[in-house]
Design a protein around this motif. Structure first.
Motif, PDB file in Angstrom:
ATOM      1  N   LYS A  72       1.002   2.019   6.971  1.00  0.00           N
ATOM      2  CA  LYS A  72       2.502   1.345   6.702  1.00  0.00           C
ATOM      3  C   LYS A  72       3.161   2.509   5.805  1.00  0.00           C
ATOM      4  N   THR A  73       2.093   3.098   4.806  1.00  0.00           N
ATOM      5  CA  THR A  73       2.717   4.103   4.017  1.00  0.00           C
ATOM      6  C   THR A  73       3.482   5.344   4.648  1.00  0.00           C
ATOM      7  N   LEU A  74       2.438   5.608   5.593  1.00  0.00           N
ATOM      8  CA  LEU A  74       3.008   6.998   6.448  1.00  0.00           C
ATOM      9  C   LEU A  74       4.197   6.408   7.233  1.00  0.00           C
ATOM     10  N   ALA A  75       4.318   5.334   7.650  1.00  0.00           N
ATOM     11  CA  ALA A  75       5.691   4.879   8.468  1.00  0.00           C
ATOM     12  C   ALA A  75       6.771   5.071   7.657  1.00  0.00           C
ATOM     13  N   ARG A  76       6.751   4.963   6.476  1.00  0.00           N
ATOM     14  CA  ARG A  76       7.978   5.328   5.551  1.00  0.00           C
ATOM     15  C   ARG A  76       8.426   6.814   5.516  1.00  0.00           C
ATOM     16  N   VAL A  77       7.464   7.513   5.837  1.00  0.00           N
ATOM     17  CA  VAL A  77       7.717   9.158   5.578  1.00  0.00           C
ATOM     18  C   VAL A  77       8.363   9.645   6.792  1.00  0.00           C
ATOM     19  N   LYS A  78       8.932  10.887   6.410  1.00  0.00           N
ATOM     20  CA  LYS A  78       9.741  11.575   7.625  1.00  0.00           C
ATOM     21  C   LYS A  78       8.849  12.926   7.606  1.00  0.00           C
ATOM     22  N   PRO A  79       8.892  13.547   8.861  1.00  0.00           N
ATOM     23  CA  PRO A  79       8.059  14.727   8.876  1.00  0.00           C
ATOM     24  C   PRO A  79       9.081  15.794   8.330  1.00  0.00           C
TER      25      PRO A  79
END
Ligand SMILES: Cc1ncc(COP(=O)(O)O)c(C=O)c1O
Length: 401
Positions: free
Chosen positions: A6-13
């Protein structure tokens, strides 16, 4: 994909990496592309630094090191802080990582809890908010304005501080604007911070050595010694020494914080590349005179780009103090239509149409959290910059409506 965190889902490339990739793909497909999106010097790593790395390999210095750096490099960093910034640190207060990026990342991982806020002036380096999110904190974006040269005002800083503020993240000279804070401008901010003892300062001094027109660089703990106990002073060799690929960054600060960052690193990458660490010792202890020559070249390119952009219709470009970026506003182009019929309703539309219609690759301002702007990196040849700015002028002159 539910498998992903879920943490990664909040992050943009990273949008700067994406723009570079697009420019490279177009180039590979045969298009005449001028890439002004890359955030690295076009100069080579100086020979004395390369020689030090070769010597380290020959001497068998090719094994693991202490997680946060060899003592020789930590001492060179302490000497650098004393010599250039008037700051006294001992090696136990120093952490060396795989690039400046990992230094910041380790610090956030080591300190953030859910609900902790990190104040980030906008426009900001693209990675800051996402690194805060990865660390489980909340980025709080504090906008700046063209009128103040994209520098944060003390009032805006004061208004943004809450009981949850954990860090104030400061970057001068700035990526993406090149804005550098004078002693007095910095003093006004440190005065605010002195009134809020719960706020720690993370200062990213990566562009310290790239400053022009006699601009004098200062770092927060130097301007206000009262902040020393709650400041993490971050820096690195990537930009000044043209060592982006060697991956060495460093920070100095209170020992318990450095120990916590060491713990994060020891359970992730172990230690920064041993050979690069020896190269960085030479970068910091070796001759520094090449910096002035390179700054002279950067400053000429900055003047060329700022002049040509201000001559383009609808563009306003302040003259920055340092780094190798400019951050012009395209407010005067919004609502118009390009020669190919594209409505320029945002800086992203501007950058995309510019790339499609002229082959000039820049990064749109929304990526850095402040619109409507774009960022140009002028770390490339004068010929390429002149041609790119001529194409931008033609593109702007072709806007109608
Ligand atoms: C402001 C700023 N800080 C840190 C970094 C990271 O530097 P490094 O390549 O050493 O990780 C960059 C690189 O673009 C930067 O612009």
């Amino acid at each position: 994909m539910t498998f992903l965190s879920k943490t990664l889902a909040r992050v943009k490339p990273s949008p700067t990496v994406a723009m570079n990739q697009l420019a490279q793909e177009l180039k590979a497909a045969g298009r005449d592309v001028i890439g002004l999106a890359a955030g690295e010097p076009d100069f080579d790593t100086p020979d004395n630094i390369k020689t030090a790395a070769v010597a380290a390999i020959a001497a068998g210095k090719t094994k693991y090191t202490a997680p946060d750096g060899i003592i020789e490099l930590k001492q060179a960093i302490c000497d650098k802080f004393a010599r250039e910034n008037g700051l006294t640190y001992v090696p136990a207060q120093v952490s060396v990582s795989t690039g400046g990026k990992q230094v910041l990342y380790n610090a956030f991982m080591a300190t953030l809890n859910p609900g902790d806020e990190v104040l980030i002036p906008a426009p900001y380096w693209v990675s800051y908010p996402d690194m805060v999110l990865l660390g489980g904190g909340t980025p709080v974006i504090v906008p700046t304005a063209l009128e103040t040269g994209y520098k944060l005002t003390p009032d805006a800083l004061e208004a943004a501080i809450t009981p949850q503020t954990k860090w104030f993240l400061f970057n001068s000279p700035s990526n993406p604007t090149g804005a550098g804070y004078t002693w007095d401008e910095l003093r006004a901010l440190t005065d605010v911070l002195m009134r809020h003892p719960h706020v720690w300062v993370m200062t990213d001094d990566m562009y310290e050595h790239l400053a022009y027109d006699g601009f004098k660089f200062f770092t927060p703990a130097q301007v206000e010694p009262g902040l020393y106990e709650r400041t993490l002073t971050c820096n690195g060799v990537s930009k000044a020494y043209a060592m982006t690929g060697w991956r060495i960054g460093y920070a100095a600060g209170p020992e318990p914080l450095i120990a916590a960052m060491r713990k994060v690193q020891s359970q992730s990458t172990t230690n920064p590349c041993t050979i690069s660490q020896w190269a960085a010792v030479e970068a910091l202890n070796g001759p520094q005179d090449f910096l002035a020559t390179r700054c002279a070249a950067f400053s000429e390119r900055r003047d060329l780009v700022v002049g040509m952009l201000n001559d383009a219709q609808g563009i306003t470009c302040p003259t920055p103090e340092g780094a190798f970026y400019v951050y012009p506003s395209v407010a005067g182009c919004l609502g118009k239509t390009s020669a190919a019929g594209i409505l320029i309703d945002s800086d992203q539309a501007f950058a995309t149409a510019l790339l499609d219609e002229t082959g000039v690759a820049v990064v749109f301002g929304a990526a850095f959290g402040l619109s409507p702007n774009f960022r140009i990196s002028y770390a490339t040849s004068t010929e390429a910059l002149t041609e790119a700015c001529t194409r931008i002028q033609t593109f702007c002159a072709g806007l109608s409506g």
